[in-house]
Design a protein around this motif. Structure first.
Motif, short mmCIF file in Angstrom:
data_model
loop_
_atom_site.label_atom_id
_atom_site.label_comp_id
_atom_site.label_asym_id
_atom_site.label_seq_id
_atom_site.Cartn_x
_atom_site.Cartn_y
_atom_site.Cartn_z
N LEU A 82 0.85 -1.20 0.00
CA LEU A 82 0.00 0.00 0.00
C LEU A 82 0.87 1.24 0.00
CD1 LEU A 82 -2.51 -1.08 2.80
CD2 LEU A 82 -2.76 -1.40 0.32
N ASP A 83 0.21 2.30 -0.30
CA ASP A 83 0.91 3.59 -0.31
C ASP A 83 0.89 4.22 1.09
OD1 ASP A 83 0.15 4.81 -3.65
OD2 ASP A 83 2.00 3.97 -2.80
N VAL A 84 1.95 4.85 1.47
CA VAL A 84 2.07 5.89 2.49
C VAL A 84 1.34 5.60 3.79
CG1 VAL A 84 1.95 8.37 2.94
CG2 VAL A 84 2.23 7.53 0.59
N ASN A 85 1.98 4.83 4.61
CA ASN A 85 1.60 4.76 6.04
C ASN A 85 2.90 4.50 6.78
OD1 ASN A 85 0.09 4.62 8.37
ND2 ASN A 85 -0.12 2.40 8.23
N ASP A 86 3.43 5.55 7.37
CA ASP A 86 4.81 5.46 7.85
C ASP A 86 4.93 5.33 9.36
OD1 ASP A 86 5.63 9.01 7.56
OD2 ASP A 86 3.84 7.96 8.25
N ASN A 87 3.84 5.06 10.05
CA ASN A 87 3.91 4.83 11.51
C ASN A 87 3.09 3.59 11.88
OD1 ASN A 87 5.37 7.23 12.87
ND2 ASN A 87 4.00 8.19 11.37
N ALA A 88 3.74 2.68 12.55
CA ALA A 88 3.04 1.46 12.99
C ALA A 88 2.49 1.65 14.39
CB ALA A 88 4.01 0.27 12.97
N PRO A 89 1.44 0.92 14.73
CA PRO A 89 0.95 0.96 16.11
C PRO A 89 2.02 0.46 17.08
CG PRO A 89 -0.64 -0.11 14.66
CD PRO A 89 0.62 0.02 13.90
N VAL A 90 1.96 0.95 18.30
CA VAL A 90 2.90 0.54 19.35
C VAL A 90 2.12 0.28 20.63
CG1 VAL A 90 4.93 1.15 20.73
CG2 VAL A 90 4.78 1.89 18.32
N PHE A 91 2.23 -0.94 21.17
CA PHE A 91 1.57 -1.25 22.45
C PHE A 91 2.28 -0.56 23.59
CE2 PHE A 91 -1.88 -4.10 21.82
CZ PHE A 91 -1.63 -4.80 20.64
N THR A 92 1.51 -0.21 24.61
CA THR A 92 2.10 0.42 25.80
C THR A 92 2.93 -0.57 26.61
OG1 THR A 92 0.07 -0.02 27.04
CG2 THR A 92 0.27 2.13 25.98
N LYS A 93 2.62 -1.88 26.48
CA LYS A 93 3.40 -2.93 27.13
C LYS A 93 3.61 -4.06 26.14
CE LYS A 93 1.38 -2.34 31.77
NZ LYS A 93 0.62 -3.07 32.85
N SER A 94 4.72 -4.78 26.31
CA SER A 94 4.93 -5.96 25.47
C SER A 94 4.28 -7.20 26.09
CB SER A 94 6.42 -6.21 25.26
OG SER A 94 7.07 -6.44 26.51
N VAL A 95 4.17 -7.18 27.43
CA VAL A 95 3.55 -8.30 28.13
C VAL A 95 2.56 -7.76 29.15
CG1 VAL A 95 3.91 -10.32 29.62
CG2 VAL A 95 5.60 -9.75 27.85
N TYR A 96 1.34 -8.23 29.09
CA TYR A 96 0.32 -7.91 30.08
C TYR A 96 0.07 -9.15 30.95
CZ TYR A 96 -0.90 -3.78 27.27
OH TYR A 96 -0.88 -2.59 26.59
N LYS A 97 -0.13 -8.92 32.22
CA LYS A 97 -0.44 -10.03 33.13
C LYS A 97 -1.80 -9.79 33.77
CE LYS A 97 4.30 -11.48 34.11
NZ LYS A 97 5.29 -11.82 35.15
N ALA A 98 -2.57 -10.89 33.89
CA ALA A 98 -3.93 -10.77 34.44
C ALA A 98 -4.28 -12.05 35.18
CB ALA A 98 -4.94 -10.51 33.32
N THR A 99 -5.27 -11.95 36.04
CA THR A 99 -5.81 -13.13 36.74
C THR A 99 -7.32 -13.18 36.54
OG1 THR A 99 -6.08 -11.92 38.82
CG2 THR A 99 -4.01 -13.13 38.51
N ALA B 37 -7.02 -26.11 32.87
CA ALA B 37 -5.89 -25.24 32.51
C ALA B 37 -5.69 -24.20 33.61
CB ALA B 37 -6.12 -24.56 31.17
N ARG B 38 -4.45 -24.06 34.06
CA ARG B 38 -4.16 -23.13 35.15
C ARG B 38 -3.67 -21.76 34.65
NH1 ARG B 38 -1.78 -26.81 40.11
NH2 ARG B 38 -3.37 -28.44 39.96
N ASN B 39 -3.33 -21.68 33.37
CA ASN B 39 -2.94 -20.39 32.81
C ASN B 39 -3.13 -20.43 31.30
OD1 ASN B 39 -0.26 -21.34 31.65
ND2 ASN B 39 0.06 -21.77 33.82
N TYR B 40 -3.19 -19.24 30.72
CA TYR B 40 -3.37 -19.10 29.28
C TYR B 40 -2.43 -18.03 28.77
CZ TYR B 40 -7.78 -21.59 30.07
OH TYR B 40 -8.72 -22.50 30.43
N GLU B 41 -2.01 -18.18 27.51
CA GLU B 41 -1.20 -17.16 26.85
C GLU B 41 -1.93 -16.72 25.59
OE1 GLU B 41 3.12 -17.78 26.47
OE2 GLU B 41 2.85 -17.30 24.35
N ILE B 42 -2.18 -15.43 25.50
CA ILE B 42 -2.94 -14.87 24.38
C ILE B 42 -2.06 -13.85 23.66
CG2 ILE B 42 -5.04 -13.67 23.68
CD1 ILE B 42 -6.23 -14.50 26.41
N ARG B 43 -1.91 -14.01 22.34
CA ARG B 43 -1.18 -13.04 21.52
C ARG B 43 -2.19 -12.10 20.85
NH1 ARG B 43 4.53 -12.82 21.79
NH2 ARG B 43 5.23 -14.88 22.46
#
Length: 568
Positions: A223-240, A302-308
């Motif tokens: 595609l044409d002209v999109n020069d900024n990619a999204p950026v997450f505030t964290k690379s890893v989130y943890k939750a219960t 299952a005692r834990n899950y990993e979600i991408r």
């Protein structure tokens, strides 16, 4: 195939030897294949396997292994698929017990199932598509769908290749505990005017011998002209999240930013990948990044899950992050009580610590929620002992007396330590069998009766009676006339006694003028083996009857002729 045997035997004090044997076998062995010589490894005689009615106890309905008592060996009963049995869990093992009776013995068997390279890597989707701006900066990363290989260890997924590599190269990380991360990295600028559509082939390889592989096509639209990619505030989130959490429960909220404006800066969130057991449990709101519960969460599965999660702008640039969700256990499972072996009848003279029943108790909850204590009702001559983790035996702990209590209804209650606690109960019915431990007892210590002389032979004179507190044959009383003599004459010539009824009969007619009374002894004997007996004395008095005319014994009368003197 070669098999490894690991033998460990120890003994616990309960009147039974408790041993443990471990074997290692590959998956996919044919039915009837040899697992191990259990008789040899446990030091058991083949006759013991048969007389003890040896059997396998698995605790559930899944039975892959069978015991051949004639040969004393364990054999494959059903083909074992390690992936279906254990998934990615290692080591993968079957835990079973061999139970023998008379006397009761208990052996633990562990069979480790080793992996074979019987699965090729595969991709969940038919192809991967990207829309990438021609202005994408070098080093931009694009997350790829990882391949899935249910095998483990060296047979599992090991590496990838990407072809051609004109614009992109491949970055692959596979760290224990961190999962797999496959990314395509831009190394040369894109030029939409030269090539608007690019097709790459991503190929995944395992480490087995022979090596297996799977592939997927990557379709890229420039595609044409999109020069900024999204950026997450964290690379890893943890939750219960608590198990059994209701639907729509918010687990976590991810957030990404994009420096572009307008349509190129608008971000949509999506779940890029997750474990198979999580696919129908979580979903994400594509607008605000909220990850919520949509299915049933079960800590025991299952005692834990990993979600991408992937953030995509409308210009085709993306970023990714990972959410690690830990499941909190709640006490939602009652203990499950299973009778491993049971004796329905026990003799009243059984010694203390005689094993009557063995039970297995399982609670799939964790921590305090899964700890179980078992008890039985009070004031009974039994106790419950723990013989091994999750196994209890009911044993005698004091004397049994069938004459006082002929059967018991034993209530076994198992309670976990959760808050609030949950419990389960079963009723065990046990009958006490009789032994010959009571002698017959007469109603009196002695008897006295009378009979008139000149009786007819066979006359019923008297009846003695004794009772026995035992049961059936042990309580069946027979009466016997003990040998003795009266004035030198055997008592059996005077009277007889009926063995069944205890009736004493006159053998002959009595004469008061010859004998006025006499004593006989009658023995009461039960039908036990050996028999028990007691005796009693019976005094028989002969009553006089006017059966004799008077006789003049004195003076003696002389015989004379006619009155007067006789002449000479």
């Amino acid at each position: 195939m070669a098999r490894q045997v690991l033998l460990v035997i120890w003994f616990l004090s309960l009147g039974s030897a408790l041993g443990q044997v471990s074997y290692s076998i590959p998956e996919e062995m044919a039915k009837g294949s040899l697992v191990g010589n259990i008789a040899q490894d446990l030091g058991l005689d083949l006759k013991r396997l048969k007389s003890g009615k040896a059997r396998i106890y698995t605790g559930d309905s899944t039975e892959y292994i069978e015991l051949n008592k004639d040969r004393g060996v364990l054999l494959i009963k059903e083909r074992i698929d390690r992936e279906a049995l254990c998934g990615q869990t290692t080591p993968c093992a079957l835990h079973l017990q061999i139970i023998l009776e008379n006397p009761m013995d208990f052996y633990s068997i562990t069979i480790e199932i080793t992996d074979m390279n019987d699965n090729a890597p595969s991709f969940e989707k038919g192809r991967i598509s990207f829309r990438i701006s021609e202005s994408a900066i070098l080093g931009s990363k694009f997350m790829l769908y990882p391949a899935i290989d249910p095998d483990v260890g060296i047979n599992g997924l090991q590496t990838y290749t990407l072809n051609p590599t004109d614009n992109f190269n491949l970055k692959f990380r596979n760290k224990p505990g961190d999962g797999q991360n496959v990314e395509m990295v831009l190394q040369r600028p894109l030029d939409r005017e030269k090539q608007q559509n690019i097709i790459l082939v991503l190929k995944a390889f395992d480490g087995g011998d022979p090596q297996l592989s799977g592939s997927i096509e990557i379709h890229i639209t420039v595609l044409d002209v999109n020069d900024n990619a999204p950026v997450f505030t964290k690379s890893v989130y943890k939750a219960t999240v608590t198990e059994n959490a209701p639907k729509d429960t918010i687990v976590s909220t991810v957030s990404a930013t994009d420096a572009d404006e307008g349509i190129n800066g608008k971000i949509e969130y999506s779940i890029a990948s997750m474990q198979d057991n999580a696919r129908h449990i979580f979903d994400i709101n594509k607008e605000n990044g909220q990850v919520s519960v949509v299915g049933k969460i079960d800590f025991e599965k299952a005692r834990n899950y990993e979600i991408r999660v992937q953030a995509s702008d409308h210009g085709g640039l993306t970023d990714s992050c990972k959410i690690i969700v830990d499941v909190l256990d709640i006490n939602d499972n009652k203990p499950v009580i299973d009778i491993v072996s049971k004796t329905n009848v026990i003799a009243e003279n059984s010694p203390s610590d005689t094993v009557v029943i063995m039970i297995n108790v399982q609670d799939p909850d964790s921590g305090e929620n899964g700890k179980v204590q078992c008890s039985i009702n009070e004031n009974i001559p039994f106790s419950l002992k723990s013989v091994k983790t999750n196994f209890f035996s009911l044993v005698t702990d004091s004397d049994l007396d069938r004459e006082k209590e002929s059967n018991y209804n034993i209530s076994v209650t198992c309670t976990d330590e959760g808050v609030p606690s949950l419990s389960s109960s079963i009723i065990l019915c046990l009958q006490i069998s009789d032994v010959n431990d009571n002698a017959p007892v007469f109603e009196k210590s002695s008897y006295e009766t009378s009979v008139q002389e000149n009786n007819t032979p066979g006359l019923s004179i008297f009846t003695v009676s004794a009772s026995d507190a035992d049961f059936n044959q042990n309580a069946r009383v027979s009466y016997i006339l003990e040998d003795s003599s009266v004035n030198g004459v055997p008592v059996s010539s005077l009277v007889s006694v009926s063995a069944d009824s205890g009736v004493i009969h006159a053998v002959r007619s009595f004469d008061y003028e010859q004998i006025k009374y006499f004593h006989v002894r009658v023995k009461a004997q039960d039908g036990g083996s050996p028999p028990l007996s007691s005796n009693v004395s019976v005094k028989i008095i002969i009553q006089d009857h006017n059966d004799n005319a008077p006789q003049v014994l004195y003076p003696v009368h002389a015989s004379f002729g006619r009155c007067g003197l006789s002449g000479h």
